[in-house]
Design a protein around this motif. Sequence first.
Motif, mmCIF file in Angstrom:
data_model
loop_
_atom_site.group_PDB
_atom_site.id
_atom_site.type_symbol
_atom_site.label_atom_id
_atom_site.label_comp_id
_atom_site.label_asym_id
_atom_site.label_seq_id
_atom_site.Cartn_x
_atom_site.Cartn_y
_atom_site.Cartn_z
ATOM 1 N N LEU A 1 16.311 -16.602 -17.919
ATOM 2 C CA LEU A 1 17.402 -17.571 -18.044
ATOM 3 C C LEU A 1 18.623 -17.107 -17.252
ATOM 4 O O LEU A 1 18.708 -15.956 -16.825
ATOM 5 C CB LEU A 1 17.770 -17.761 -19.510
ATOM 6 N N ARG A 2 19.566 -18.009 -17.080
ATOM 7 C CA ARG A 2 20.818 -17.676 -16.394
ATOM 8 C C ARG A 2 21.912 -17.268 -17.356
ATOM 9 O O ARG A 2 22.746 -16.410 -17.035
ATOM 10 C CB ARG A 2 21.318 -18.865 -15.569
ATOM 11 N N ASP A 3 21.966 -17.878 -18.528
ATOM 12 C CA ASP A 3 23.112 -17.714 -19.420
ATOM 13 C C ASP A 3 22.875 -16.730 -20.548
ATOM 14 O O ASP A 3 23.801 -16.432 -21.302
ATOM 15 C CB ASP A 3 23.516 -19.076 -19.998
ATOM 16 N N SER A 4 21.674 -16.248 -20.706
ATOM 17 C CA SER A 4 21.404 -15.275 -21.765
ATOM 18 C C SER A 4 20.280 -14.356 -21.319
ATOM 19 O O SER A 4 19.450 -14.714 -20.480
ATOM 20 C CB SER A 4 21.031 -15.985 -23.072
ATOM 21 N N TYR A 5 20.269 -13.155 -21.891
ATOM 22 C CA TYR A 5 19.293 -12.134 -21.510
ATOM 23 C C TYR A 5 17.974 -12.337 -22.256
ATOM 24 O O TYR A 5 17.943 -12.819 -23.382
ATOM 25 C CB TYR A 5 19.830 -10.744 -21.838
ATOM 26 N N ILE A 6 16.893 -11.934 -21.580
ATOM 27 C CA ILE A 6 15.600 -11.829 -22.242
ATOM 28 C C ILE A 6 15.164 -10.367 -22.172
ATOM 29 O O ILE A 6 15.660 -9.586 -21.352
ATOM 30 C CB ILE A 6 14.522 -12.736 -21.607
ATOM 31 N N LEU A 7 14.232 -9.985 -23.020
ATOM 32 C CA LEU A 7 13.740 -8.617 -23.046
ATOM 33 C C LEU A 7 12.690 -8.423 -21.953
ATOM 34 O O LEU A 7 11.823 -9.282 -21.752
ATOM 35 C CB LEU A 7 13.141 -8.304 -24.413
ATOM 36 N N ALA A 8 12.769 -7.296 -21.239
ATOM 37 C CA ALA A 8 11.816 -6.997 -20.173
ATOM 38 C C ALA A 8 11.595 -5.492 -20.114
ATOM 39 O O ALA A 8 12.369 -4.700 -20.655
ATOM 40 C CB ALA A 8 12.332 -7.512 -18.828
ATOM 41 N N ARG A 9 10.541 -5.115 -19.430
ATOM 42 C CA ARG A 9 10.217 -3.713 -19.222
ATOM 43 C C ARG A 9 10.333 -3.423 -17.730
ATOM 44 O O ARG A 9 9.874 -4.224 -16.897
ATOM 45 C CB ARG A 9 8.782 -3.432 -19.694
ATOM 46 N N MET A 10 10.948 -2.294 -17.375
ATOM 47 C CA MET A 10 11.144 -1.975 -15.960
ATOM 48 C C MET A 10 10.690 -0.549 -15.669
ATOM 49 O O MET A 10 10.932 0.374 -16.457
ATOM 50 C CB MET A 10 12.612 -2.124 -15.555
ATOM 51 N N LYS A 11 10.039 -0.384 -14.507
ATOM 52 C CA LYS A 11 9.586 0.921 -14.047
ATOM 53 C C LYS A 11 9.954 1.063 -12.577
ATOM 54 O O LYS A 11 9.721 0.155 -11.778
ATOM 55 C CB LYS A 11 8.075 1.059 -14.231
ATOM 56 N N VAL A 12 10.549 2.215 -12.214
ATOM 57 C CA VAL A 12 10.992 2.460 -10.842
ATOM 58 C C VAL A 12 10.243 3.675 -10.298
ATOM 59 O O VAL A 12 10.318 4.772 -10.868
ATOM 60 C CB VAL A 12 12.509 2.709 -10.773
ATOM 61 N N ILE A 13 9.515 3.493 -9.204
ATOM 62 C CA ILE A 13 8.794 4.569 -8.534
ATOM 63 C C ILE A 13 9.606 5.018 -7.324
ATOM 64 O O ILE A 13 9.943 4.214 -6.448
ATOM 65 C CB ILE A 13 7.397 4.109 -8.070
ATOM 66 N N ASP A 14 9.933 6.302 -7.273
ATOM 67 C CA ASP A 14 10.651 6.838 -6.118
ATOM 68 C C ASP A 14 10.287 8.308 -5.952
ATOM 69 O O ASP A 14 10.698 9.161 -6.738
ATOM 70 C CB ASP A 14 12.159 6.691 -6.293
ATOM 71 N N ASN A 15 9.517 8.612 -4.932
ATOM 72 C CA ASN A 15 9.066 9.978 -4.694
ATOM 73 C C ASN A 15 10.054 10.805 -3.887
ATOM 74 O O ASN A 15 9.775 11.953 -3.546
ATOM 75 C CB ASN A 15 7.705 9.958 -3.992
ATOM 76 N N ASP B 1 0.842 -1.195 0.000
ATOM 77 C CA ASP B 1 0.000 0.000 0.000
ATOM 78 C C ASP B 1 0.878 1.246 0.000
ATOM 79 O O ASP B 1 0.692 2.159 -0.808
ATOM 80 C CB ASP B 1 -0.927 -0.006 1.212
ATOM 81 N N GLU B 2 1.852 1.271 0.925
ATOM 82 C CA GLU B 2 2.801 2.372 0.955
ATOM 83 C C GLU B 2 4.094 1.884 1.584
ATOM 84 O O GLU B 2 4.105 0.971 2.416
ATOM 85 C CB GLU B 2 2.242 3.565 1.728
ATOM 86 N N THR B 3 5.196 2.512 1.178
ATOM 87 C CA THR B 3 6.515 2.099 1.644
ATOM 88 C C THR B 3 7.468 3.280 1.570
ATOM 89 O O THR B 3 7.264 4.213 0.778
ATOM 90 C CB THR B 3 7.070 0.929 0.804
ATOM 91 N N ASN B 4 8.513 3.233 2.392
ATOM 92 C CA ASN B 4 9.559 4.249 2.328
ATOM 93 C C ASN B 4 10.648 3.883 1.328
ATOM 94 O O ASN B 4 11.563 4.678 1.083
ATOM 95 C CB ASN B 4 10.181 4.447 3.708
ATOM 96 N N LEU B 5 10.562 2.683 0.736
ATOM 97 C CA LEU B 5 11.554 2.235 -0.247
ATOM 98 C C LEU B 5 11.037 2.453 -1.665
ATOM 99 O O LEU B 5 9.824 2.418 -1.901
ATOM 100 C CB LEU B 5 11.871 0.753 -0.052
ATOM 101 N N PRO B 6 11.942 2.669 -2.626
ATOM 102 C CA PRO B 6 11.513 2.684 -4.027
ATOM 103 C C PRO B 6 10.833 1.366 -4.390
ATOM 104 O O PRO B 6 11.133 0.310 -3.808
ATOM 105 C CB PRO B 6 12.831 2.860 -4.791
ATOM 106 N N ILE B 7 9.931 1.418 -5.346
ATOM 107 C CA ILE B 7 9.233 0.224 -5.829
ATOM 108 C C ILE B 7 9.648 -0.017 -7.271
ATOM 109 O O ILE B 7 9.620 0.901 -8.096
ATOM 110 C CB ILE B 7 7.705 0.390 -5.742
ATOM 111 N N VAL B 8 10.035 -1.257 -7.580
ATOM 112 C CA VAL B 8 10.464 -1.626 -8.928
ATOM 113 C C VAL B 8 9.465 -2.625 -9.496
ATOM 114 O O VAL B 8 9.151 -3.641 -8.859
ATOM 115 C CB VAL B 8 11.879 -2.245 -8.911
ATOM 116 N N PHE B 9 8.960 -2.314 -10.696
ATOM 117 C CA PHE B 9 8.069 -3.218 -11.419
ATOM 118 C C PHE B 9 8.814 -3.742 -12.646
ATOM 119 O O PHE B 9 9.292 -2.948 -13.467
ATOM 120 C CB PHE B 9 6.801 -2.494 -11.871
#
Length: 745
Positions: free
Chosen positions: A56-70, A39-47
């Motif tokens: 995977l461990r040995d190769s990258y996959i494509l992903a989307r990342m969003k970081v919330i930090d007020n 609901d609420e936190t003092n830490l940044p939130i990463v989606f």
Amino acid sequence: MTNKSMGILVCLLALSLSIAAQQADNYRGRLRNRFVKVDETNLPIVFIDVEGEMILRDSYILARMKVIDNGEGQTNHGDTIAYPGQHVDYEGWIALKYRGNSSFDSSDKKPYSFRTLKEALLPDDGGEKKKVEILGMGKDNKWAFIAPWCDEAMFRDILTFDLARPWMDYVPHGRFCELFLDGYYYGVYALCERVSKGKHRLDLEDPGTRDGDLTGDYLVEIDRNDEPNYISKYHPWGDMEGYNELSWEDIHYQYKSPDDEDWASLPAGTQRALQQEIDKMESSFLADDWQDPEGGYRNYIDETSFIDYLLSTEIAMNIDGYRLSTNLYKYSNTRAEQTGIDPRWKMSLWDFNIAWGNANYYHGQETDKWHYAMNLRDPYDGLQVPFYWHRMVSDTLFMQNVKLRWQQYRQGNYSDERLFATIDSLANLLTSGGAAERNERAWGMYSRSNIWPLPYYPSSYDDAVEYLKTWTHQRLAFMDQSLRLPRVIETMPIMIASGWNADIVAEKYPASTSTSSTIDGSDRAFYAEALRKSGGLPDNGRITSANENVQYILGEYSVNQALSLKTPGMSGTLTFYTPVETGELFILGTSGNGDASVSITLNYADGESVELGKHSIRDWSVRNPQGDEAVTHLGNITRNNNSLSSDNHYCLFDFSVPVEKDRQLASVTFTSTNYAYASIMALSALYEPVVIPTDIQMAELGSPAERVIEGMYTLDGQRITGSLQAKGVLIVRYSDGTSRKVVVR
């Protein structure tokens, strides 16, 4: 089948094995609770959104990342629809994969590596990486999510980085966050910089950039043989002198910058040039002038950087230190000439999750061992401490500089006050906004009993932090004692009223009746000089330790004069004739049947007892002295046949523990924690002598009504009669058997 077909088959098989090693739900099934909300936190939130694709461990996959930090001191909300105006610190495409070895294999909560991208296209498919600033950390494209799992306090890595940062040229930064993957809560992570090439990190240039110079810039990591690497020409050592080379072990330098995929685009000979720089550095430790303060190995390494790495590794008793995740980097000679930068090898830090008392193997939970000596204790591990660390710690000047640096540390952010304030601050950061509690709801760490490699299972987050603090107190005491600068001290032997349970010194024949116990299980005991001068203990029982000239008096040889502990859990208490006020207690003893481990409890006269943790006492048989022995060249006698040892290589050892000097210490309890035979033989106290006027008479010294002065003696034992004429340090003996030192001017 053609060679080409065979190669394709091998590649497909390897790929299938890699995929089989993952879980299609990205380990969501290991969550104890999949539906934790923030609901609420003092830490940044990463989606992070991978749209259900398997990571995977040995190769990258494509992903989307969003970081919330007020921002600092502000609240962040997990519901971005209900709170649409929150500050988005970063939003974009990333290349994502799992990372780590034991931190992956032995953890339900997995760590990640990621690269920030310009577009929705992986670098292997022609996409470009993009350097970005995240959570206030400098622009780069190479990042990691550290996943606290066995570290149940969840901040051992960040603690280490924060403490070391003022001292080392570069240490990674990290920020705690709470992470969601495909909408599911995965708990507390630390989003961290990697030790890597980058303007805001190591600022490495490509080799050859400066007038074609190939002497740098380079970054390598000592680690496993699981990535392209250079194998050292030398092997680890199983001793401190190099007589026992562990020829079946190798030292592996993994290529980090340049890495394996970069060699083709760099000047011809770059890879070999890097190998030669490693060779020159290592060979300098084996040269005839290796200890030369103006030359030798100091021409090739930044001594202070290596000292800082050693202190960071040792204060945390990081069992991976020196041999795993160990980063070394250097800059080119030409760059040094043009800019003044130091071209010698330096070090940085990484991977402290199983440090700070957090490992149940290789003595990781103990507070009184040096990890640089791991090879001597555990020579058959496949990954050993490189030989040059043994060289450095055997160099008197190096160790003097280590001690000087430690004193600086203890005046700065490694002081008790500031270090424990840092621990409390990090713990508060994780608890004040509920992050630690949500992480526990998701993973249930404190209800588990099979987390590798915990030596202690805390019952709660607060318990985990308290264990860390207790361990750290004991580790600091060991470091302080071992690394203090030479000092001139006065000590007073402590007279023991009760507690001795064994006679281990033969003062006459036959030994079977003049002793009552063996030292090592093979029916051997010490003997007094009355039996044989060579190898005998002094007839008067007076011992002066080679360490700081601590004074001890052994008990009478004709009766019990030792506390012998032979089985785990066996305990004994040495009670003093009168309580002692001191700031430091010295303990003299030895061990047989291997190194002993004893726990120590101080019992104060006011009834309170304080546990000080475990301390090791080395085995009495010492063929190669290490320089920290209290008494050397002792012999032994076999109790059943009176035969004397043919050579005298047996030793006594001493160490000290801190005491609250404003309180009276009444007794000390020792408890064995292993199967070695521990023998405690004498105690002594740090003494601050009382100054008395020259013309005072013995009768005027005064004493409590229940005891009277029996006599005064010089330090060599001569009794002073009549009026007090002698000056200097004297010993006052009382009728109840106690004594103290005084200074007469």
